[in-house]
Scaffold this motif. Structure first.
Motif, PDB file in Angstrom:
ATOM      1  N   TYR A  33       0.807  -1.219   0.000  1.00  0.00           N
ATOM      2  CA  TYR A  33       0.000   0.000   0.000  1.00  0.00           C
ATOM      3  C   TYR A  33       0.843   1.273   0.000  1.00  0.00           C
ATOM      4  CZ  TYR A  33      -3.766  -3.212   1.007  1.00  0.00           C
ATOM      5  OH  TYR A  33      -4.670  -4.244   0.934  1.00  0.00           O
ATOM      6  N   LEU A  34       2.164   1.119   0.128  1.00  0.00           N
ATOM      7  CA  LEU A  34       3.067   2.269   0.165  1.00  0.00           C
ATOM      8  C   LEU A  34       3.887   2.348  -1.105  1.00  0.00           C
ATOM      9  CD1 LEU A  34       4.499   1.901   3.785  1.00  0.00           C
ATOM     10  CD2 LEU A  34       2.579   3.326   3.045  1.00  0.00           C
ATOM     11  N   TYR A  35       4.291   3.574  -1.466  1.00  0.00           N
ATOM     12  CA  TYR A  35       5.243   3.722  -2.565  1.00  0.00           C
ATOM     13  C   TYR A  35       6.572   3.145  -2.087  1.00  0.00           C
ATOM     14  CZ  TYR A  35       2.018   6.679  -5.147  1.00  0.00           C
ATOM     15  OH  TYR A  35       0.937   7.138  -5.843  1.00  0.00           O
ATOM     16  N   PRO A  36       7.305   2.494  -2.991  1.00  0.00           N
ATOM     17  CA  PRO A  36       8.575   1.866  -2.601  1.00  0.00           C
ATOM     18  C   PRO A  36       9.531   2.852  -1.911  1.00  0.00           C
ATOM     19  CG  PRO A  36       7.998   1.266  -4.842  1.00  0.00           C
ATOM     20  CD  PRO A  36       7.018   2.326  -4.407  1.00  0.00           C
ATOM     21  N   HIS A  37      10.126   2.386  -0.846  1.00  0.00           N
ATOM     22  CA  HIS A  37      11.136   3.130  -0.087  1.00  0.00           C
ATOM     23  C   HIS A  37      10.589   4.408   0.550  1.00  0.00           C
ATOM     24  CE1 HIS A  37      13.779   0.275  -1.987  1.00  0.00           C
ATOM     25  NE2 HIS A  37      13.433   0.723  -3.173  1.00  0.00           N
ATOM     26  N   THR A  38       9.269   4.443   0.786  1.00  0.00           N
ATOM     27  CA  THR A  38       8.663   5.587   1.470  1.00  0.00           C
ATOM     28  C   THR A  38       7.638   5.070   2.466  1.00  0.00           C
ATOM     29  OG1 THR A  38       6.722   5.902   0.037  1.00  0.00           O
ATOM     30  CG2 THR A  38       8.780   6.926  -0.696  1.00  0.00           C
ATOM     31  N   ASP A  39       7.076   5.985   3.218  1.00  0.00           N
ATOM     32  CA  ASP A  39       5.946   5.628   4.084  1.00  0.00           C
ATOM     33  C   ASP A  39       4.695   6.387   3.629  1.00  0.00           C
ATOM     34  OD1 ASP A  39       6.766   8.118   4.868  1.00  0.00           O
ATOM     35  OD2 ASP A  39       6.634   7.723   7.011  1.00  0.00           O
ATOM     36  N   ILE A  40       4.649   6.713   2.330  1.00  0.00           N
ATOM     37  CA  ILE A  40       3.519   7.434   1.741  1.00  0.00           C
ATOM     38  C   ILE A  40       2.583   6.439   1.065  1.00  0.00           C
ATOM     39  CG2 ILE A  40       2.825   9.159   0.042  1.00  0.00           C
ATOM     40  CD1 ILE A  40       5.558  10.520   0.555  1.00  0.00           C
ATOM     41  N   LEU A  41       1.298   6.522   1.440  1.00  0.00           N
ATOM     42  CA  LEU A  41       0.311   5.624   0.857  1.00  0.00           C
ATOM     43  C   LEU A  41       0.109   5.911  -0.630  1.00  0.00           C
ATOM     44  CD1 LEU A  41      -2.421   5.677   3.635  1.00  0.00           C
ATOM     45  CD2 LEU A  41      -1.062   3.708   2.952  1.00  0.00           C
ATOM     46  N   LYS A  42      -0.047   4.855  -1.395  1.00  0.00           N
ATOM     47  CA  LYS A  42      -0.365   5.019  -2.810  1.00  0.00           C
ATOM     48  C   LYS A  42      -1.711   5.711  -2.915  1.00  0.00           C
ATOM     49  CE  LYS A  42       2.242   1.011  -4.366  1.00  0.00           C
ATOM     50  NZ  LYS A  42       2.173  -0.324  -4.981  1.00  0.00           N
ATOM     51  N   ASN A  43      -1.850   6.561  -3.937  1.00  0.00           N
ATOM     52  CA  ASN A  43      -3.070   7.339  -4.076  1.00  0.00           C
ATOM     53  C   ASN A  43      -3.406   7.539  -5.548  1.00  0.00           C
ATOM     54  OD1 ASN A  43      -1.809  10.159  -4.847  1.00  0.00           O
ATOM     55  ND2 ASN A  43      -0.582   9.346  -3.141  1.00  0.00           N
ATOM     56  N   LEU A  44      -4.647   7.896  -5.835  1.00  0.00           N
ATOM     57  CA  LEU A  44      -5.122   8.021  -7.208  1.00  0.00           C
ATOM     58  C   LEU A  44      -4.411   9.119  -7.989  1.00  0.00           C
ATOM     59  CD1 LEU A  44      -8.972   7.562  -6.677  1.00  0.00           C
ATOM     60  CD2 LEU A  44      -7.331   5.893  -7.546  1.00  0.00           C
ATOM     61  N   ALA A  45      -3.966  10.158  -7.315  1.00  0.00           N
ATOM     62  CA  ALA A  45      -3.283  11.270  -7.976  1.00  0.00           C
ATOM     63  C   ALA A  45      -1.788  11.016  -8.148  1.00  0.00           C
ATOM     64  CB  ALA A  45      -3.504  12.557  -7.192  1.00  0.00           C
ATOM     65  N   ASP A  46      -1.302   9.887  -7.644  1.00  0.00           N
ATOM     66  CA  ASP A  46       0.118   9.521  -7.709  1.00  0.00           C
ATOM     67  C   ASP A  46       1.021  10.580  -7.077  1.00  0.00           C
ATOM     68  OD1 ASP A  46       2.062   7.597  -8.353  1.00  0.00           O
ATOM     69  OD2 ASP A  46       2.601   8.660 -10.196  1.00  0.00           O
ATOM     70  N   ILE A  47       0.526  11.193  -6.014  1.00  0.00           N
ATOM     71  CA  ILE A  47       1.293  12.214  -5.295  1.00  0.00           C
ATOM     72  C   ILE A  47       2.230  11.511  -4.320  1.00  0.00           C
ATOM     73  CG2 ILE A  47       1.140  14.128  -3.646  1.00  0.00           C
ATOM     74  CD1 ILE A  47      -1.606  14.762  -4.884  1.00  0.00           C
ATOM     75  N   ARG A  48       3.506  11.885  -4.392  1.00  0.00           N
ATOM     76  CA  ARG A  48       4.505  11.248  -3.536  1.00  0.00           C
ATOM     77  C   ARG A  48       5.130  12.208  -2.539  1.00  0.00           C
ATOM     78  NH1 ARG A  48       6.677   6.360  -6.868  1.00  0.00           N
ATOM     79  NH2 ARG A  48       4.919   6.085  -8.266  1.00  0.00           N
ATOM     80  N   ASP A  49       4.635  13.420  -2.527  1.00  0.00           N
ATOM     81  CA  ASP A  49       5.092  14.425  -1.570  1.00  0.00           C
ATOM     82  C   ASP A  49       4.094  14.470  -0.417  1.00  0.00           C
ATOM     83  OD1 ASP A  49       4.808  17.422  -0.585  1.00  0.00           O
ATOM     84  OD2 ASP A  49       6.861  17.183  -1.359  1.00  0.00           O
ATOM     85  N   ARG A  50       4.580  14.228   0.777  1.00  0.00           N
ATOM     86  CA  ARG A  50       3.716  14.115   1.955  1.00  0.00           C
ATOM     87  C   ARG A  50       2.879  15.372   2.183  1.00  0.00           C
ATOM     88  NH1 ARG A  50       4.928  10.650   5.266  1.00  0.00           N
ATOM     89  NH2 ARG A  50       7.180  10.841   5.076  1.00  0.00           N
ATOM     90  N   GLU A  51       3.475  16.537   2.048  1.00  0.00           N
ATOM     91  CA  GLU A  51       2.762  17.790   2.315  1.00  0.00           C
ATOM     92  C   GLU A  51       1.656  18.041   1.285  1.00  0.00           C
ATOM     93  OE1 GLU A  51       4.250  22.242   3.033  1.00  0.00           O
ATOM     94  OE2 GLU A  51       5.556  20.687   3.880  1.00  0.00           O
ATOM     95  N   ILE A  52       1.971  17.826   0.021  1.00  0.00           N
ATOM     96  CA  ILE A  52       0.971  18.017  -1.037  1.00  0.00           C
ATOM     97  C   ILE A  52      -0.162  17.013  -0.875  1.00  0.00           C
ATOM     98  CG2 ILE A  52       0.559  17.892  -3.524  1.00  0.00           C
ATOM     99  CD1 ILE A  52       3.465  18.909  -3.895  1.00  0.00           C
ATOM    100  N   LEU A  53       0.175  15.770  -0.575  1.00  0.00           N
ATOM    101  CA  LEU A  53      -0.840  14.737  -0.377  1.00  0.00           C
ATOM    102  C   LEU A  53      -1.730  15.086   0.813  1.00  0.00           C
ATOM    103  CD1 LEU A  53      -2.116  12.040  -1.122  1.00  0.00           C
ATOM    104  CD2 LEU A  53      -0.382  10.914   0.288  1.00  0.00           C
ATOM    105  N   SER A  54      -1.156  15.576   1.861  1.00  0.00           N
ATOM    106  CA  SER A  54      -1.920  15.949   3.045  1.00  0.00           C
ATOM    107  C   SER A  54      -2.922  17.059   2.725  1.00  0.00           C
ATOM    108  CB  SER A  54      -0.971  16.392   4.160  1.00  0.00           C
ATOM    109  OG  SER A  54      -1.685  16.758   5.301  1.00  0.00           O
ATOM    110  N   CYS A  55      -2.492  18.060   1.948  1.00  0.00           N
ATOM    111  CA  CYS A  55      -3.391  19.148   1.552  1.00  0.00           C
ATOM    112  C   CYS A  55      -4.511  18.635   0.657  1.00  0.00           C
ATOM    113  CB  CYS A  55      -2.618  20.246   0.829  1.00  0.00           C
ATOM    114  SG  CYS A  55      -1.528  21.198   1.896  1.00  0.00           S
TER     115      CYS A  55
END
Length: 65
Positions: free
Chosen positions: A5-27
């Motif tokens: 459920y996470l992008y490789p080598h991160t702790d960011i959940l996969k998402n429909l917008a393919d956002i890999r930046d934690r701050e942008i995803l949070s917003c």
């Protein structure tokens, strides 16, 4: 262990917008879920409140993420 459920080598959940930046995803998550929560509140009241209903609400709120 690799979490599917996470992008490789991160702790960011996969998402429909393919956002890999934690701050942008949070917003994005805050904006989209607040809209869905407002819609959920203004809909007719739930006739049942059980595990399935809770799962349905969760899906509705997070469907855009």
């Amino acid at each position: 262990m690799k979490d599917p459920y996470l992008y490789p080598h991160t702790d960011i959940l996969k998402n429909l917008a393919d956002i890999r930046d934690r701050e942008i995803l949070s917003c994005m998550e805050a904006e989209y879920t607040s809209i869905r929560l407002a819609e959920l509140v203004t809909r007719e009241s739930v006739s049942r409140f059980d595990f399935v209903a809770l799962c349905d609400m969760h899906h509705y709120v997070f469907q855009d993420i």
